[in-house]
Design an enzyme around this catalytic site. Structure first.
Site, PDB file in Angstrom:
ATOM      1  N   HIS A  93       2.581   8.979   0.638  1.00  0.00           N
ATOM      2  CA  HIS A  93       1.348   8.929  -0.153  1.00  0.00           C
ATOM      3  C   HIS A  93       1.493   9.869  -1.358  1.00  0.00           C
ATOM      4  O   HIS A  93       1.932  11.009  -1.203  1.00  0.00           O
ATOM      5  CB  HIS A  93       0.147   9.399   0.663  1.00  0.00           C
ATOM      6  CG  HIS A  93      -0.142   8.548   1.859  1.00  0.00           C
ATOM      7  ND1 HIS A  93      -0.973   7.451   1.824  1.00  0.00           N
ATOM      8  CD2 HIS A  93       0.313   8.624   3.133  1.00  0.00           C
ATOM      9  CE1 HIS A  93      -1.038   6.902   3.026  1.00  0.00           C
ATOM     10  NE2 HIS A  93      -0.259   7.591   3.850  1.00  0.00           N
ATOM     11  N   HIS A 105       4.488  10.673   5.902  1.00  0.00           N
ATOM     12  CA  HIS A 105       3.938  10.456   7.246  1.00  0.00           C
ATOM     13  C   HIS A 105       5.003   9.837   8.138  1.00  0.00           C
ATOM     14  O   HIS A 105       5.401   8.685   7.934  1.00  0.00           O
ATOM     15  CB  HIS A 105       2.717   9.530   7.196  1.00  0.00           C
ATOM     16  CG  HIS A 105       1.510  10.197   6.618  1.00  0.00           C
ATOM     17  ND1 HIS A 105       0.403   9.498   6.180  1.00  0.00           N
ATOM     18  CD2 HIS A 105       1.238  11.508   6.414  1.00  0.00           C
ATOM     19  CE1 HIS A 105      -0.502  10.364   5.750  1.00  0.00           C
ATOM     20  NE2 HIS A 105      -0.021  11.589   5.861  1.00  0.00           N
ATOM     21  N   HIS A 144       0.819  -1.214   0.000  1.00  0.00           N
ATOM     22  CA  HIS A 144       0.000   0.000   0.000  1.00  0.00           C
ATOM     23  C   HIS A 144       0.850   1.261   0.000  1.00  0.00           C
ATOM     24  O   HIS A 144       0.392   2.319  -0.425  1.00  0.00           O
ATOM     25  CB  HIS A 144      -0.917   0.021   1.227  1.00  0.00           C
ATOM     26  CG  HIS A 144      -1.850  -1.131   1.285  1.00  0.00           C
ATOM     27  ND1 HIS A 144      -2.766  -1.391   0.299  1.00  0.00           N
ATOM     28  CD2 HIS A 144      -2.007  -2.127   2.198  1.00  0.00           C
ATOM     29  CE1 HIS A 144      -3.460  -2.487   0.612  1.00  0.00           C
ATOM     30  NE2 HIS A 144      -3.003  -2.953   1.746  1.00  0.00           N
ATOM     31  N   HIS A 193       6.393   6.728   5.894  1.00  0.00           N
ATOM     32  CA  HIS A 193       5.882   6.220   4.616  1.00  0.00           C
ATOM     33  C   HIS A 193       5.326   7.373   3.797  1.00  0.00           C
ATOM     34  O   HIS A 193       5.190   8.489   4.300  1.00  0.00           O
ATOM     35  CB  HIS A 193       4.842   5.112   4.832  1.00  0.00           C
ATOM     36  CG  HIS A 193       3.589   5.573   5.496  1.00  0.00           C
ATOM     37  ND1 HIS A 193       3.355   5.437   6.836  1.00  0.00           N
ATOM     38  CD2 HIS A 193       2.497   6.212   5.008  1.00  0.00           C
ATOM     39  CE1 HIS A 193       2.187   5.948   7.142  1.00  0.00           C
ATOM     40  NE2 HIS A 193       1.633   6.442   6.051  1.00  0.00           N
ATOM     41  N   THR A 238      -5.192   6.968   8.052  1.00  0.00           N
ATOM     42  CA  THR A 238      -5.834   7.164   6.746  1.00  0.00           C
ATOM     43  C   THR A 238      -5.949   5.856   5.969  1.00  0.00           C
ATOM     44  O   THR A 238      -6.257   5.854   4.791  1.00  0.00           O
ATOM     45  CB  THR A 238      -5.078   8.203   5.895  1.00  0.00           C
ATOM     46  OG1 THR A 238      -3.779   7.676   5.572  1.00  0.00           O
ATOM     47  CG2 THR A 238      -4.944   9.538   6.621  1.00  0.00           C
ATOM     48  N   THR A 239      -5.670   4.739   6.668  1.00  0.00           N
ATOM     49  CA  THR A 239      -5.836   3.414   6.067  1.00  0.00           C
ATOM     50  C   THR A 239      -6.625   2.563   7.051  1.00  0.00           C
ATOM     51  O   THR A 239      -6.627   2.850   8.251  1.00  0.00           O
ATOM     52  CB  THR A 239      -4.462   2.747   5.823  1.00  0.00           C
ATOM     53  OG1 THR A 239      -3.730   2.714   7.054  1.00  0.00           O
ATOM     54  CG2 THR A 239      -3.656   3.502   4.786  1.00  0.00           C
TER      55      THR A 239
END
Ligand SMILES: [Zn+2]
Length: 228
Positions: free
Chosen positions: A95, A112, A68, A93, A179-180
């Site tokens: 996005h 993040h 992801h 990580h 957010t996941t």
């Protein structure tokens, strides 16, 4: 290495039958939550926010792809301090495009930095990147980012968490969620006001993590305050 971070989950994705509009089937908070993230940051309330201190002189050890997002894992010891509260750095990580917006403005990329305190409370420091000059820290890893789920690369180069940060560390704060899935709430969001720049070509490795954009759509603010 933090095994938690590799718990790749096949039940959700960023498009189609398992995309964000279906996340509530496996993560009820996505439908019922009142403090979901990301949001469009606006209508700021002037707040007496304590300075954010970064103890980020820790070396990056490896890069990972959990299916992801691409992640950077650091040697232990990284932390932030807000007032007298300390949160230990867990990982970083990315996005693409960015998940949060600032007064309607979207960004190319969002980093993040995920932290936990002793009681397992989570604080995330978010960094936004806009289209522009190439990013020196990101350029050290963009071509090394693992393209396949479950893949990890040890890092031989010297790169510290601090190298990612802008000089100015003023921030916005609001109470949000992961957010996941499972979209857990009670997450403290510290969003640095100063965006960095990045070249579009640098973002390609991030987009390979989930075969395309990996940003959750904006969520309702539900009257939450955004402190500035
Ligand atoms: Zn994230």
């Amino acid at each position: 290495m933090n095994k938690e971070a590799f718990k790749a989950d096949d039940d959700w994705s960023y498009s189609g039958d398992t995309g964000p509009e279906h996340w509530s089937e496996i993560a009820p908070l996505c439908a019922t939550g009142r403090q979901q993230s990301p949001i469009d940051l606006e209508e700021f309330i002037p707040g007496d926010l304590p300075p954010l201190h970064f103890h980020y002189d820790v070396r990056a050890l490896c890069l990972a792809n959990n299916g992801h997002a691409v992640q950077v894992h650091f040697e232990p010891g990284g932390a932030i301090e807000v007032g007298d509260h300390r949160f230990d750095l867990d990982h970083l990580h990315f996005h693409a495009p960015a998940e949060h917006r600032i007064q309607g403005k979207g960004y190319e990329l969002e980093a993040h930095f995920v932290h936990k305190d002793e009681a397992n409370a989570t604080a995330v420091v978010a960094l936004l990147y806009e289209d522009g000059a190439f990013n020196r820290a990101f350029a050290k890893i963009d071509r090394l980012l693992p393209a396949n789920k479950g893949e990890t690369h040890e890092l031989a180069i010297r790169l510290t968490a601090a190298e990612f940060l802008p000089d100015k560390r003023d921030y916005y704060y609001y109470d949000g969620s992961l957010t996941t899935p499972p979209a857990t709430e009670g997450i403290g969001w510290y969003i640095l006001k100063t965006p960095l720049t990045i070249e579009t070509s640098e973002v390609q490795g991030v987009l390979r993590a989930d075969d395309g954009p990996n940003n959750r759509p904006l969520q309702a603010r539900n009257g939450r305050k955004v402190l500035a």
